[in-house]
Design a protein around this motif. Structure first.
Motif, PDB file in Angstrom:
ATOM      1  N   SER A   1       0.813  -1.214   0.000  1.00  0.00           N
ATOM      2  CA  SER A   1       0.000   0.000   0.000  1.00  0.00           C
ATOM      3  C   SER A   1       0.848   1.267   0.000  1.00  0.00           C
ATOM      4  O   SER A   1       0.340   2.362  -0.265  1.00  0.00           O
ATOM      5  CB  SER A   1      -0.933   0.008   1.213  1.00  0.00           C
ATOM      6  N   PHE A   2       2.149   1.131   0.289  1.00  0.00           N
ATOM      7  CA  PHE A   2       3.047   2.292   0.298  1.00  0.00           C
ATOM      8  C   PHE A   2       3.924   2.354  -0.953  1.00  0.00           C
ATOM      9  O   PHE A   2       4.837   3.180  -1.037  1.00  0.00           O
ATOM     10  CB  PHE A   2       3.947   2.257   1.543  1.00  0.00           C
ATOM     11  N   LEU A   3       3.651   1.468  -1.922  1.00  0.00           N
ATOM     12  CA  LEU A   3       4.441   1.450  -3.157  1.00  0.00           C
ATOM     13  C   LEU A   3       3.661   2.095  -4.304  1.00  0.00           C
ATOM     14  O   LEU A   3       2.440   2.186  -4.275  1.00  0.00           O
ATOM     15  CB  LEU A   3       4.800   0.000  -3.521  1.00  0.00           C
TER      16      LEU A   3
ATOM     17  N   SER B   1       8.438   2.158  -6.851  1.00  0.00           N
ATOM     18  CA  SER B   1       9.196   2.674  -5.718  1.00  0.00           C
ATOM     19  C   SER B   1       8.272   3.103  -4.578  1.00  0.00           C
ATOM     20  O   SER B   1       7.057   3.213  -4.727  1.00  0.00           O
ATOM     21  CB  SER B   1      10.031   3.875  -6.170  1.00  0.00           C
ATOM     22  N   LEU B   2       8.893   3.375  -3.444  1.00  0.00           N
ATOM     23  CA  LEU B   2       8.156   3.785  -2.251  1.00  0.00           C
ATOM     24  C   LEU B   2       7.581   5.185  -2.442  1.00  0.00           C
ATOM     25  O   LEU B   2       8.289   6.105  -2.851  1.00  0.00           O
ATOM     26  CB  LEU B   2       9.099   3.763  -1.045  1.00  0.00           C
TER      27      LEU B   2
ATOM     28  N   GLY C   1       5.226   6.389   0.136  1.00  0.00           N
ATOM     29  CA  GLY C   1       4.692   6.796   1.429  1.00  0.00           C
ATOM     30  C   GLY C   1       3.179   6.710   1.470  1.00  0.00           C
ATOM     31  O   GLY C   1       2.577   5.727   1.041  1.00  0.00           O
ATOM     32  N   PHE C   2       2.566   7.772   1.971  1.00  0.00           N
ATOM     33  CA  PHE C   2       1.111   7.791   2.146  1.00  0.00           C
ATOM     34  C   PHE C   2       0.383   8.359   0.924  1.00  0.00           C
ATOM     35  O   PHE C   2      -0.802   8.689   1.012  1.00  0.00           O
ATOM     36  CB  PHE C   2       0.744   8.614   3.386  1.00  0.00           C
ATOM     37  N   ALA C   3       1.077   8.451  -0.199  1.00  0.00           N
ATOM     38  CA  ALA C   3       0.464   9.047  -1.390  1.00  0.00           C
ATOM     39  C   ALA C   3      -0.763   8.262  -1.845  1.00  0.00           C
ATOM     40  O   ALA C   3      -1.775   8.857  -2.257  1.00  0.00           O
ATOM     41  CB  ALA C   3       1.495   9.121  -2.521  1.00  0.00           C
ATOM     42  N   ASN C   4      -0.709   6.931  -1.780  1.00  0.00           N
ATOM     43  CA  ASN C   4      -1.855   6.122  -2.195  1.00  0.00           C
ATOM     44  C   ASN C   4      -3.066   6.381  -1.316  1.00  0.00           C
ATOM     45  O   ASN C   4      -4.210   6.427  -1.798  1.00  0.00           O
ATOM     46  CB  ASN C   4      -1.494   4.635  -2.148  1.00  0.00           C
ATOM     47  N   TYR C   5      -2.836   6.556  -0.016  1.00  0.00           N
ATOM     48  CA  TYR C   5      -3.939   6.820   0.902  1.00  0.00           C
ATOM     49  C   TYR C   5      -4.547   8.202   0.644  1.00  0.00           C
ATOM     50  O   TYR C   5      -5.777   8.362   0.669  1.00  0.00           O
ATOM     51  CB  TYR C   5      -3.451   6.725   2.354  1.00  0.00           C
ATOM     52  N   ILE C   6      -3.688   9.162   0.389  1.00  0.00           N
ATOM     53  CA  ILE C   6      -4.174  10.526   0.116  1.00  0.00           C
ATOM     54  C   ILE C   6      -4.999  10.544  -1.164  1.00  0.00           C
ATOM     55  O   ILE C   6      -6.086  11.136  -1.224  1.00  0.00           O
ATOM     56  CB  ILE C   6      -2.980  11.503   0.023  1.00  0.00           C
TER      57      ILE C   6
ATOM     58  N   LYS D   1      -4.620  -3.982 -10.043  1.00  0.00           N
ATOM     59  CA  LYS D   1      -3.883  -2.910  -9.385  1.00  0.00           C
ATOM     60  C   LYS D   1      -3.626  -3.322  -7.944  1.00  0.00           C
ATOM     61  O   LYS D   1      -4.471  -3.127  -7.068  1.00  0.00           O
ATOM     62  CB  LYS D   1      -4.662  -1.594  -9.452  1.00  0.00           C
ATOM     63  N   TYR D   2      -2.457  -3.881  -7.685  1.00  0.00           N
ATOM     64  CA  TYR D   2      -2.183  -4.480  -6.385  1.00  0.00           C
ATOM     65  C   TYR D   2      -1.949  -3.435  -5.296  1.00  0.00           C
ATOM     66  O   TYR D   2      -2.387  -3.620  -4.157  1.00  0.00           O
ATOM     67  CB  TYR D   2      -0.969  -5.409  -6.493  1.00  0.00           C
ATOM     68  N   ALA D   3      -1.258  -2.353  -5.611  1.00  0.00           N
ATOM     69  CA  ALA D   3      -1.008  -1.316  -4.604  1.00  0.00           C
ATOM     70  C   ALA D   3      -2.311  -0.629  -4.196  1.00  0.00           C
ATOM     71  O   ALA D   3      -2.545  -0.351  -3.016  1.00  0.00           O
ATOM     72  CB  ALA D   3      -0.013  -0.289  -5.138  1.00  0.00           C
ATOM     73  N   THR D   4      -3.159  -0.380  -5.179  1.00  0.00           N
ATOM     74  CA  THR D   4      -4.448   0.253  -4.887  1.00  0.00           C
ATOM     75  C   THR D   4      -5.320  -0.665  -4.048  1.00  0.00           C
ATOM     76  O   THR D   4      -5.964  -0.226  -3.087  1.00  0.00           O
ATOM     77  CB  THR D   4      -5.172   0.600  -6.199  1.00  0.00           C
ATOM     78  N   ALA D   5      -5.347  -1.953  -4.399  1.00  0.00           N
ATOM     79  CA  ALA D   5      -6.141  -2.911  -3.621  1.00  0.00           C
ATOM     80  C   ALA D   5      -5.626  -3.001  -2.187  1.00  0.00           C
ATOM     81  O   ALA D   5      -6.419  -3.096  -1.237  1.00  0.00           O
ATOM     82  CB  ALA D   5      -6.093  -4.284  -4.288  1.00  0.00           C
ATOM     83  N   SER D   6      -4.309  -2.956  -2.011  1.00  0.00           N
ATOM     84  CA  SER D   6      -3.733  -2.995  -0.662  1.00  0.00           C
ATOM     85  C   SER D   6      -4.135  -1.761   0.133  1.00  0.00           C
ATOM     86  O   SER D   6      -4.413  -1.847   1.339  1.00  0.00           O
ATOM     87  CB  SER D   6      -2.213  -3.092  -0.744  1.00  0.00           C
TER      88      SER D   6
END
Length: 589
Positions: free
Chosen positions: A31-33, A43-44, A46-51, A247-252
């Motif tokens: 979720s942080f990638l 790459s990392l 951070g909290f960009a996906n959450y924002i 979309k694995y990062a988004t799903a996480s």
């Protein structure tokens, strides 16, 4: 002696922590990638996906929808389950067992099968519309499928047996003697319920309500099937993000948001229940009793001399209404199952998708044409449930002994760690193991789509259930039996083998039976992890309903229900329905 028992916790705790930390770390890390799509992450960030998730309308609406349907389902569950749970807890022996058996039987049916019955009833060409059109009450078909009303109805049906069993276990702790004493002193039945039963059960009600709320938030199969994929709760959105958009990062990120919401619900439940219990102990009354007292005094002032007559009228009406209400709950529980059985006897061309209820003619045609994929999936589910339950029992016995026989510090914390899998929505557990197996694949360990991968994940979720059952039995164990064996010269291991294990065996079996049915009926975990040759029966039914409807799913579902009935009869013969119900409520609650 007690310190030695603590060593029994070493291996189970190491296994539990490794699986919990390993799976959750990998899914949270993603979720942080950076999201690259097609199952790739970068790459990392951070909290960009959450924002981004909290600024995107689709995801915010999904969070709100998840909370809204869970709240509606929780309210409906409570209104339907509390009167029934109270009636079962206060009924006489045989009647109570009959009522309890009905609830248990429906709880042992996999959610896709139960939802299939709801779909048959509430579809445009379903049994309900057929009846309403025939009676002239409506002039055009109505449907609740594909909208939030249908999803709430599916979630209610999914969680209702669970809520009844939890509330039943709460109400049983209230001594009937308190109600009898109040009645002897002239209190009416309504007043006894208002002033004694409801306030004393309030801490348990809070816990049960928020538990059902969390359960509804993480529910997958009822939501996607009743909503037709159009009601985007977080579990549905996670599923679509993984299997449709890859979309694995988004799903996480979405899974992490769901996990935080569910954990917050559990924290709130714990604090509220503890606060109400402490208040009850310090003030000699239930935490909510003061509220009920003020309402009762206002009622007395408002109606004055006519209060007694009004109470009698209300009691008579309440007695009739409660009987009708309880009967209606059982109709809701069994109608979808009866419809499936009836429709399976109609026969016909199975690819036509025609479901007829009541059947126009009786036929076993669909039973005789049961597809091999259903038979194979049924066998996979049986083998999976047996192996995972056996492993859970093997680890549960030393864990239970370690938790109940040791006085080491942090025992409560260790017990809480073992229960962590029960606090995580199963869709997140499936996703976590999905990520972990693909991570291991990069190191040459091929578990993806294998039977072993399913066993490991199911063992992870079943272990806390059996541990809870074994621990409960050991806490009630009469230590004088072991002392008597020791006085006759039996050593510790001989005493354990010849005295302790035989005494606690019914509790082990009760936990194992419940764990077996949880594994056999699982959808989300198996959906993420099953391969071409390891598809489980509930997943096969799920795909038959969602993707390519095959009318033979009706006969296969009926066979699965008969299997559940047989298992319930075996449980009744070996340990009794009441003990099994207490185990099911205690292990999950």
């Amino acid at each position: 002696m007690t310190a030695r028992w603590g060593w029994f916790l070493a291996i189970p705790l190491a296994i539990s922590l490794a699986m919990t930390v390993g799976t959750q770390f990998i899914f949270l890390e993603k979720s942080f990638l950076r999201e690259l799509g097609f199952g790739q992450t970068g790459s990392l960030v951070g909290f960009a996906n959450y924002i981004q998730a909290l600024h995107r309308t689709l995801y915010v609406d999904s969070i709100i929808t998840t909370l809204r349907v869970a709240a509606g389902a929780t309210l409906g569950c409570f209104l339907l389950s509390y009167p029934l749970a109270y009636a079962i807890a206060r009924a006489s022996g045989r009647i109570a067992m009959m009522l309890l058996s009905g609830v248990l039987l429906t709880s042992m049916v996999s959610s896709p099968i139960k939802v299939l019955g709801l779909i048959i009833i509430f579809s445009k060409a379903g049994a309900l519309n057929h009846f309403l059109l025939w009676s002239g009450l409506i002039h055009a078909p109505i449907t609740v499928l594909g909208n939030e009303v249908g999803v709430i109805l599916g979630l209610i049906y999914y969680a209702l047996p669970f809520a009844v069993l939890l509330l039943y276990s709460v109400i049983r702790t209230i001594p009937p003697a308190l109600e009898d004493a109040a009645a002897i002193h002239g209190a009416s039945r309504l007043r006894v319920f208002w002033r004694i039963v409801l306030p004393l059960s309030l801490p348990g009600i809070v816990t049960v309500t928020l538990t059902v709320f969390s359960l509804s938030m993480g529910a997958f199969a009822p939501t996607i099937l009743m909503g037709g994929g159009r009601v985007l709760t977080l579990p549905v959105l996670i599923y679509q993000t993984i299997f449709v958009e890859t979309k694995y990062a988004t799903a996480s990120t979405l899974a992490a948001i769901l996990l935080v919401l569910v954990l917050l619900m559990n924290v709130v439940a714990g604090f509220l229940a503890s606060a109400l219990t402490v208040r009850a102990l310090h003030r000699g009354e239930s935490g909510g009793l003061a509220i009920f007292e003020r309402l009762d005094r206002a009622f007395q002032r408002g109606f004055g001399p006519t209060r007694r007559q009004l109470v009698r009228l209300v009691e008579r009406g309440t007695g009739v209404a409660s009987t009708i209400w309880i009967g209606g709950v059982y109709v809701l529980l069994f109608a979808p199952l009866v419809v499936i059985v009836g429709a399976s006897l109609n026969g016909g061309y199975y690819r036509s998708g025609a479901v007829v209820f009541p059947p126009r003619h009786l036929s076993l045609e669909w039973y005789l044409q049961t597809p091999w994929s259903h038979i194979h999936a049924f066998g996979v589910s049986l083998a999976l449930a047996f192996v995972a339950t056996l492993l859970a029992c093997i680890i549960a016995v030393p864990t239970g002994l370690g938790l109940t026989r040791t006085s080491m510090r942090g025992r409560e914390v260790i017990a809480a760690l073992f229960r962590i899998p029960l606090q995580v929505p199963v869709v997140i557990i499936g996703l976590s193991f999905f990520y972990m197996y693909y991570a291991l694949y990069d190191f040459g360990i091929r578990l993806v789509g294998t039977f072993i991968s399913l066993v490991i994940a199911h063992f992870f979720i079943l272990s806390p259930l059996v541990i809870g059952s074994v621990t409960t039995v050991l806490e009630r164990f009469d230590g004088r039996l072991e002392e008597a064996a020791a006085s006759l010269g039996a050593g510790r291991w001989r005493t354990l083998r010849r005295v302790t294990l035989p005494v606690i065996m019914p509790g082990i079996f009760a936990g194992a039976a419940y764990a077996f049915m949880v594994s056999f009926g699982d959808v989300p975990i198996s959906l993420f992890l099953a391969g071409t040759h390891t598809t489980t029966f509930p997943v096969e039914i799920f795909h038959s309903i969602e993707i390519d409807f095959d009318a033979r799913v009706l006969s296969s579902s009926t066979i699965a229900m008969v299997f559940g009935l047989v298992l319930l009869l075996i449980v009744q013969k070996l340990i009794g329905i009441d003990r099994f119900a207490s185990t099911q409520a205690g292990a999950s609650g």
